[in-house]
Design an enzyme around this catalytic site. Structure first.
Site, PDB file in Angstrom:
ATOM      1  N   GLU A   1       0.570  -1.091  -0.285  1.00 57.49           N
ATOM      2  CA  GLU A   1      -0.047   0.213  -0.002  1.00 57.49           C
ATOM      3  C   GLU A   1       1.117   1.101  -0.057  1.00 57.49           C
ATOM      4  O   GLU A   1       1.867   1.498   0.781  1.00 57.49           O
ATOM      5  CB  GLU A   1      -0.980   0.019   1.162  1.00 57.49           C
ATOM      6  CG  GLU A   1      -1.597   1.324   1.607  1.00 57.49           C
ATOM      7  CD  GLU A   1      -2.800   0.914   2.754  1.00 57.49           C
ATOM      8  OE1 GLU A   1      -3.653   2.363   2.991  1.00 57.49           O
ATOM      9  OE2 GLU A   1      -2.057   0.821   3.295  1.00 57.49           O
TER      10      GLU A   1
ATOM     11  N   LYS B   1      -9.508   2.878  -2.879  1.00 52.55           N
ATOM     12  CA  LYS B   1     -10.314   1.594  -1.762  1.00 52.55           C
ATOM     13  C   LYS B   1     -11.400   2.118  -1.248  1.00 52.55           C
ATOM     14  O   LYS B   1     -11.706   3.792  -2.032  1.00 52.55           O
ATOM     15  CB  LYS B   1      -8.869   2.717  -0.302  1.00 52.55           C
ATOM     16  CG  LYS B   1      -9.209   2.135   0.969  1.00 52.55           C
ATOM     17  CD  LYS B   1      -8.188   2.784   1.404  1.00 52.55           C
ATOM     18  CE  LYS B   1      -8.519   1.211   3.105  1.00 52.55           C
ATOM     19  NZ  LYS B   1      -7.621   1.904   4.127  1.00 52.55           N
TER      20      LYS B   1
ATOM     21  N   CYS C   1      -5.588  -2.737   2.667  1.00 52.31           N
ATOM     22  CA  CYS C   1      -5.343  -1.990   3.662  1.00 52.31           C
ATOM     23  C   CYS C   1      -6.563  -2.947   5.131  1.00 52.31           C
ATOM     24  O   CYS C   1      -6.480  -3.688   4.899  1.00 52.31           O
ATOM     25  CB  CYS C   1      -5.492  -0.568   3.959  1.00 52.31           C
ATOM     26  SG  CYS C   1      -4.933  -0.859   6.125  1.00 52.31           S
TER      27      CYS C   1
END
Length: 534
Positions: A291, A355, A408
């Site tokens: 990430e 995301k 994440c």
């Protein structure tokens, strides 16, 4: 046992509060990195006895009658979440001059809020409480429901659901494929609470027998799933794509330093990507970076794309975490996304995914206009914070491999797996747990990612800046990995054909059926108890 139960039931005042907090804190030993699941037998046995003693005056009204039970559950939850989430404070110390003031909110405030769910779980169970097996069924149903609510209320935060304490190893993870992590939570609370029945005798034989049967079924199904999995249809080893996971272990303070040499960070990733395979292995087909690995806006840096092309072979693919900028036109602020790029051997971006589920107070600020008036800002410094994508989509790679991207902590949400998971060949999870150092946090995060693989029946490709990076099969077994705070890379093959991937619908259905059966047991037991009093 009865004498001990009586002592716990009758304890009062400060000692009672302290015992409830200690019972919750002790349960954390069942979670990573410890994995001592037997700790929860003691914790939930004590909790049941404490609820037995949480009596109130019959004339105090519904709220008054349930308040002692709620308080008991809240204290248990407060101990559990303080002991299980204290490491969140580590992220605030990365830039302690800016965020050290928020340590009490992270270490005590968040657990106090999350504990409300456990207070409600116990209060709900108390409505169906009886002196027998029904009370542990009611407690299991209450925890199952409230853990599910914890995953969806506001933005949701189902971290360290009780069920994970019953899934320390792959053998004990397989039930999640059928009833999901929340279903395992309900099962776990019933099993872990069963020893409490020995302290009151009433319903002890039947309740204990059912708990033993359920635990045996849990283990038996796990053994069966692990036995049949290697016999599932699979590609030959030499036909499976080789994936390289790059773990640079770059300190988070360095990543946040505006004066840091960003090109040096970028070159570290390139160097690890270009390393010769170990032990004469095949070159990787896919290289994965963690990430926000790319330390600048990639689309504004053609030299960086050229360096990537120079590093990759023509038939190699790079999947990298990066910040994506989207210009919105004159007078409108630029939007920034926490994204995944897919880059081919020519240095061309051929796919991307943003995301969807952002971290509150980390990647965006809820009630931003109000809170900024008080000087509160995001931990991640980004003008206006990150923007959330409306939806996610599969990353379609050359060669027909489809990856389901989760960035994440999106991996901790069971309900993030939408229907297109059926078309995926693997789950891709990139993360940066360097925020939390060598604390229990990264280990807990990794366990939850493994359970997502089991739930969906898909292998997991997980790359983390500081660890834990791993290739995990559809049964939650680690094929290859790099531990926390190690620098390097691993190459491993990913089989495209694991167990058949399920959808979220059957698991949710079986979870609600489990809840309904537990409530039925509680109602029947309570009816029998009340009849016995008349």
């Amino acid at each position: 046992m009865e004498r001990l139960a009586d002592r716990v039931i009758l304890v009062w005042g400060f000692k009672r509060s302290l015992l409830a907090i200690a019972a919750g804190a002790f349960a954390v030993l069942a979670l990573p990195p410890f994995g001592f699941f037997a700790a929860m037998f003691l914790s939930f046995t004590l909790l049941v006895w404490l609820i037995d003693g949480a009596a109130a005056s019959p004339d105090s009204g519904l709220v008054g009658r349930l308040w002692p039970a709620f308080a008991t559950g809240w204290l248990f939850g407060f101990g559990y979440f303080v002991a299980g989430l204290w490491w969140l404070g580590h992220a605030l110390l990365v830039d302690q001059d800016e965020f050290a003031w928020a340590l009490p909110l992270a270490i005590l405030g968040l657990p106090a809020c999350l504990a409300i769910f456990y207070g409600l779980a116990v209060a709900l169970a108390r409505i169906f409480w009886s002196d027998g097996m029904g009370r542990i069924a009611a407690l299991a149903a209450g925890f199952g429901l409230m853990e599910w609510l914890r995953s969806v209320v506001l933005t949701g935060f189902p971290w360290n659901a009780i069920g994970y304490g019953m899934m320390p190893v792959p053998l004990m993870m397989q039930s999640a494929h059928v009833i999901g992590a929340m279903g395992v939570t309900a099962l776990a609370v019933f099993v872990f609470s069963a020893p409490a029945l020995a302290g009151t005798r009433q319903g002890a034989r039947n309740g204990t027998a059912l708990a033993v049967l359920l635990f045996a079924a849990h283990l038996g199904y796990g053994a069966y799933a692990l036995y049949v999995a290697p016999r599932a249809e699979a590609l030959p080893e030499d036909k499976r794509p080789v994936v390289r996971l790059v773990q640079p272990d770059i300190d988070q303070a360095a990543k946040m330093d505006n004066d840091a040499d960003r090109n040096a960070i970028f070159e570290t990733h390139l160097k690890l990507s270009a390393e010769t395979p170990k032990n004469g292995g095949r070159k990787p087909d896919i290289i994965v970076w963690p990430e926000t690995a790319i330390p600048f806006i990639l689309t504004d840096n053609q030299d960086a794309l050229t360096r990537i092309a120079d590093t990759l072979d023509d038939n190699q693919i790079l999947i990298a975490g990066a910040v994506r900028a989207e210009e919105m036109g004159p007078g409108t602020p630029t939007r920034y996304y926490n994204s995944i790029y897919v880059i081919d051997g020519r240095g061309q971006i051929i796919a991307a995914s943003d995301k969807v589920h952002l971290v509150p107070f980390g990647e965006y600020l809820p009630f931003e206009d109000l809170l900024t008036e008080f000087g509160i800002q995001n931990v991640v410094e980004m003008p206006g914070g990150f923007s959330a994508a409306v939806s996610r989509h599969l990353l379609a790679l050359p060669g027909g491999l489809n990856l389901y991207p989760l960035i994440c902590y999106e991996i901790i949400f069971p309900d993030e797996m939408t229907s297109d998971i059926e078309d995926a060949n693997a789950i891709l999870n990139i993360t940066n747990d360097a925020w939390f150092g060598a604390t229990p946090g990264p280990y807990q995060h990794f366990q939850q990612a493994r359970v997502r693989a089991v739930e969906t029946g898909l292998p997991l490709i997980r790359d983390a800046n500081s660890g834990i990076s791993a290739i995990v099969n559809a049964q939650g077994e680690i094929i290859a990995g790099l531990d926390l705070e190690q620098t390097g890379f691993i190459d491993a093959t990913v089989d495209r054909f694991g167990l058949e991937a399920g959808t979220t619908f059957p698991r949710q259905t079986y979870f609600w059926l489990t809840e309904a059966l537990l409530i039925l047991i509680a109602l029947v037991s309570r009816r029998g108890f009340i009849s016995g009093l008349n």
